[in-house]
Design a protein around this motif. Structure first.
Motif, PDB file in Angstrom:
ATOM      1  N   ALA A  11      -1.544   1.592 -11.191  1.00 51.80           N
ATOM      2  CA  ALA A  11      -2.210   2.922 -12.107  1.00 51.80           C
ATOM      3  C   ALA A  11      -2.173   2.513 -13.563  1.00 51.80           C
ATOM      4  N   ALA A  12      -0.798   1.936 -13.936  1.00 51.43           N
ATOM      5  CA  ALA A  12      -0.633   1.787 -15.282  1.00 51.43           C
ATOM      6  C   ALA A  12      -0.909   0.382 -16.004  1.00 51.43           C
TER       7      ALA A  12
ATOM      8  N   THR B  63       5.885   6.937 -13.630  1.00 50.35           N
ATOM      9  CA  THR B  63       5.911   5.695 -14.689  1.00 50.35           C
ATOM     10  C   THR B  63       6.612   6.701 -15.918  1.00 50.35           C
ATOM     11  N   PRO B  64       6.888   5.893 -17.023  1.00 50.13           N
ATOM     12  CA  PRO B  64       7.417   6.555 -18.266  1.00 50.13           C
ATOM     13  C   PRO B  64       6.565   7.735 -18.603  1.00 50.13           C
TER      14      PRO B  64
ATOM     15  N   ALA C 110       0.828  -1.368  -0.088  1.00 51.66           N
ATOM     16  CA  ALA C 110      -0.179  -0.145   0.206  1.00 51.66           C
ATOM     17  C   ALA C 110       0.927   1.372  -0.098  1.00 51.66           C
ATOM     18  N   ASP C 111       1.358   1.442  -1.017  1.00 51.79           N
ATOM     19  CA  ASP C 111       2.440   2.511  -1.352  1.00 51.79           C
ATOM     20  C   ASP C 111       2.118   3.446  -2.668  1.00 51.79           C
ATOM     21  N   LEU C 112       2.162   4.599  -2.397  1.00 51.83           N
ATOM     22  CA  LEU C 112       1.924   5.715  -3.552  1.00 51.83           C
ATOM     23  C   LEU C 112       2.784   5.497  -4.607  1.00 51.83           C
ATOM     24  N   GLY C 113       3.826   5.272  -4.410  1.00 48.75           N
ATOM     25  CA  GLY C 113       4.885   5.203  -5.503  1.00 48.75           C
ATOM     26  C   GLY C 113       4.742   3.941  -6.350  1.00 48.75           C
ATOM     27  N   TYR C 114       4.325   2.788  -5.797  1.00 49.34           N
ATOM     28  CA  TYR C 114       4.079   1.694  -6.379  1.00 49.34           C
ATOM     29  C   TYR C 114       2.962   1.621  -6.927  1.00 49.34           C
TER      30      TYR C 114
ATOM     31  N   ALA D 226      17.753   8.145 -15.509  1.00 49.91           N
ATOM     32  CA  ALA D 226      16.953   6.970 -15.167  1.00 49.91           C
ATOM     33  C   ALA D 226      17.423   5.980 -14.442  1.00 49.91           C
ATOM     34  N   SER D 227      17.184   5.482 -13.170  1.00 47.87           N
ATOM     35  CA  SER D 227      17.784   4.678 -12.360  1.00 47.87           C
ATOM     36  C   SER D 227      17.950   3.080 -12.852  1.00 47.87           C
TER      37      SER D 227
END
Length: 641
Positions: free
Chosen positions: A64-65, A167-168, A54-58, A208-209
């Motif tokens: 979302a993608a 995301t990209p 439950a992480d916004l970044g993930y 880009a990492s």
């Protein structure tokens, strides 16, 4: 799947905690439904939802993608997906606040609202007196939704966090945001009302990492490149070259026994399969070489002191390159797992070929074999890579309506494009509608005979000097033929695609009507490509003089993503080949020869990809479900084959 491995060590809370909280706190029924859909969107069971953090970044980068078609049959999937993502995102922010995590607050959002409102009120045609061009405000919307700091307080550290979680597509918006901030800060005297609302610093877009540092071939020392190119030339020595070399050696007085022995040594113990595309092979050798050099030469020191290609083949360099490749994959949720990717196989194959036939050095060849052995779990050949094919087959089996959506994709995207173009009042809206028409045309080709992406987006509608056209209209609006010579196709086979009926109408609409409109709108010069752009082909073909004017890889991905958001299939252009193979096996179970013929592959490859339970058995299940829900679908598919 990527998240299976990366989430097991993730810190709580996890999605089941989030779902339980949503039910206990009285979140709306629609919000709870959207949270429950996440498992299906990620192809997980309800019991496996505890793998999802439950992480916004993930959430932004993965959930979302993800494709939405498996959980919704809305006529406007893009809008439904955005609405569903918004509900989950808002609830997730409330959940994290309730558990003491930092999230965007109302005060921070208000600072963005003021700036966005001012920009929107002054957008338009600059030539007509507007302060800003249309859509200047759009990159601010993403930052407003994600940032934890108010706009004036936004700093590089927060921008880096947003970039890492994006995301990209999100990174593209962030790049534009950084550019907008520079432009707006430089022009503060022209609009003082906005000056106090902007960040106090410009932003540097991070590297880009999850992508390796790019090393252009031309950046290497000239002496090294010359040595490497000579080795590559020896590696690619053709029979005609070998004959000329042997004749020259005989003229110089060498004995036939010596010449014959050297030819045998150059060819090697195993019969060498000569590459059918010299330029593609050279590109692979260069790419493998820069891959080998990347970790053994730091960016700050560059390539000073780099000697010959032979000197680069050290055990330490091979080990470092493999370790870095595996680490990049493990650290990124957007890259394939290292044990599900053919990257290392490709690199080792090219390096082995160079060592055996170019350098002809047994010691270097042994080093490569040993390091390959050390990392054998991650050296997966493309023939063994069936995960993509199995995932597509399973998705079609579980959601037969997705198969119908794939078959009807050209008509659906064409209808959406026509309606949006009729309602478009801005250049942005017209551009979007016309790009949807382009995507519809791409799908019209892919559902007819799914091409490899390199062929699909390099299709030429007219000839240029030294380069013939691919597309010919046999009958206007009714029958298009797309023909590729062996030199253009990966396996060297001539390939012909016939686009007929409704799909031909969609292709005609793009080719003859919408394509000229998009070129005029974007100010593009004349292009011979069916999908025009401003880029040059990435891989030149030795038998063809490919012109410039094609789409870049980034533009292709953006175009395809625009169409996929309307369809909810979650397919890439290449994965359309798996989808078409599954449908063909649904029409003719076990007909791997037909699949191989349609995809321009060998029957052996078709069996390896689709011959397991997830192939033939899935096709039977798909057939039964489709006949029940879409009785006319197979008559359409039969006409395609």
């Amino acid at each position: 799947m990527k998240h299976d491995r990366t989430l097991t060590n993730a810190a709580p809370p996890m999605f089941p905690n989030f779902l339980e909280w949503a039910k206990e706190t009285g979140e709306s029924r629609d919000t709870i439904y959207e949270i429950e859909k996440v498992a299906t969107r990620l192809d997980l069971t309800e019991e496996e939802l505890d793998l999802v953090p439950a992480d916004l970044g993930y959430f932004e980068k993965v959930i979302a993608a993800s494709a939405y078609g498996a959980v919704s049959r809305s006529k406007n999937l893009d809008t439904a997906r955005k609405r569903g993502n918004s509900r989950v995102r808002s609830a997730l922010q409330r959940f994290l606040v309730a558990h003491g995590h930092d999230t965007p607050d109302t005060g921070a959002r208000a600072s963005y609202d003021k700036a966005i409102k001012f920009i929107v009120e002054n957008e338009g045609f600059v030539d007509s007196g507007a302060l800003f061009t249309t859509s200047t405000h759009r990159p601010f919307l993403l930052v407003r939704a994600r940032a934890r700091l108010a706009l004036p307080d936004l700093d590089q550290a927060e921008f880096d966090r947003l970039w890492h979680d994006a995301t990209p597509d999100g990174r593209k918006s962030l790049r534009k945001f950084a550019q907008r901030i520079v432009e707006l800060r430089r022009g503060h005297n022209r609009w003082p009302e906005l000056a106090g609302l902007l960040p106090r610093q410009d932003f540097v877009v991070p590297a880009a990492s999850d992508r390796a540092r790019r090393i252009p071939w031309e950046s290497l020392p000239a002496d090294f490149r010359a040595d490497a190119e000579e080795v590559f030339r020896q590696t690619l020595r053709q029979p005609a070259d070998m004959r000329e070399w042997a004749k020259e050696q005989m003229r110089l007085g060498r004995s036939a026994i010596e010449i014959d022995a050297e030819i045998a040594a150059r060819v090697g113990d195993k019969k060498k399969k000569l590459p059918k595309n010299i330029e593609t092979a050279l590109a692979g050798y260069r790419q493998a070489t820069t891959w080998l050099l990347r970790e053994s030469h730091a960016p700050e020191t560059g390539f000073a002191g780099l000697g010959t290609l032979r000197d680069a083949f050290t055990t330490d360099a091979l080990e470092a390159a493999c370790a870095a490749q595996i680490a990049r994959s493990a650290a990124s949720p957007t890259l394939k797992d290292a044990d599900e990717s053919s990257t290392l196989w490709s690199r080792f194959t090219n390096l082995t070929t160079i060592a055996r036939h170019g350098l002809r050095d047994p010691e270097i060849l042994a080093r490569i074999r040993l390091v390959r052995l050390f990392h054998a779990d991650y050296v997966l050949s493309p023939i063994e890579m069936t995960a993509d094919a199995e995932a597509i087959c399973n998705r079609l089996r579980k959601s037969p309506h997705l198969a119908a959506a794939f078959v009807n994709a050209p008509a659906r995207l064409g209808d959406i494009s026509t309606k949006e173009l009729a309602a478009a009042s801005t250049d942005f809206a017209k551009d979007r509608a016309l790009r949807l028409s382009a995507c519809a045309a791409a799908y019209a080709i892919q559902v007819s005979r799914a091409l490899r992406p390199a062929n699909l987006f390099m299709t030429r509608r007219r000839a240029t000097p030294g380069c013939p056209r691919n597309l010919t209209w046999i009958a206007d609006r009714e029958h298009a033929e797309i023909r590729f010579s062996g030199g253009e196709v990966k396996n060297g086979e001539t390939l012909v695609v016939n686009v007929l009926g409704d799909d031909a109408k969609v292709l005609w609409q793009w080719d003859k009507v919408d394509r000229p409109k998009l070129m005029k709108l974007r100010g593009l010069d004349d292009s011979p490509y069916l999908f025009p752009g401003t880029a040059a082909p990435r891989l030149r073909k030795s038998a063809l003089n490919l012109p410039g004017g094609c789409m870049s890889v980034a533009s292709i991905l953006e175009l395809w993503d625009l169409g996929d958001r309307q369809l909810g299939l979650g397919l890439t252009p290449h994965q359309c080949r798996h989808a078409l193979a599954t449908l063909l096996l649904a029409v003719k179970p076990g007909a791997f020869g037909t699949v191989a013929s349609v995809l321009a592959n060998t029957e052996q490859v078709a069996k390896r990809h689709y011959g397991k339970d997830s192939g033939e058995a899935a096709a039977v299940a798909v057939r039964a479900a489709l006949l029940e829900r879409h009785p006319d679908i197979f008559s359409r598919m039969q006409r395609r084959t």
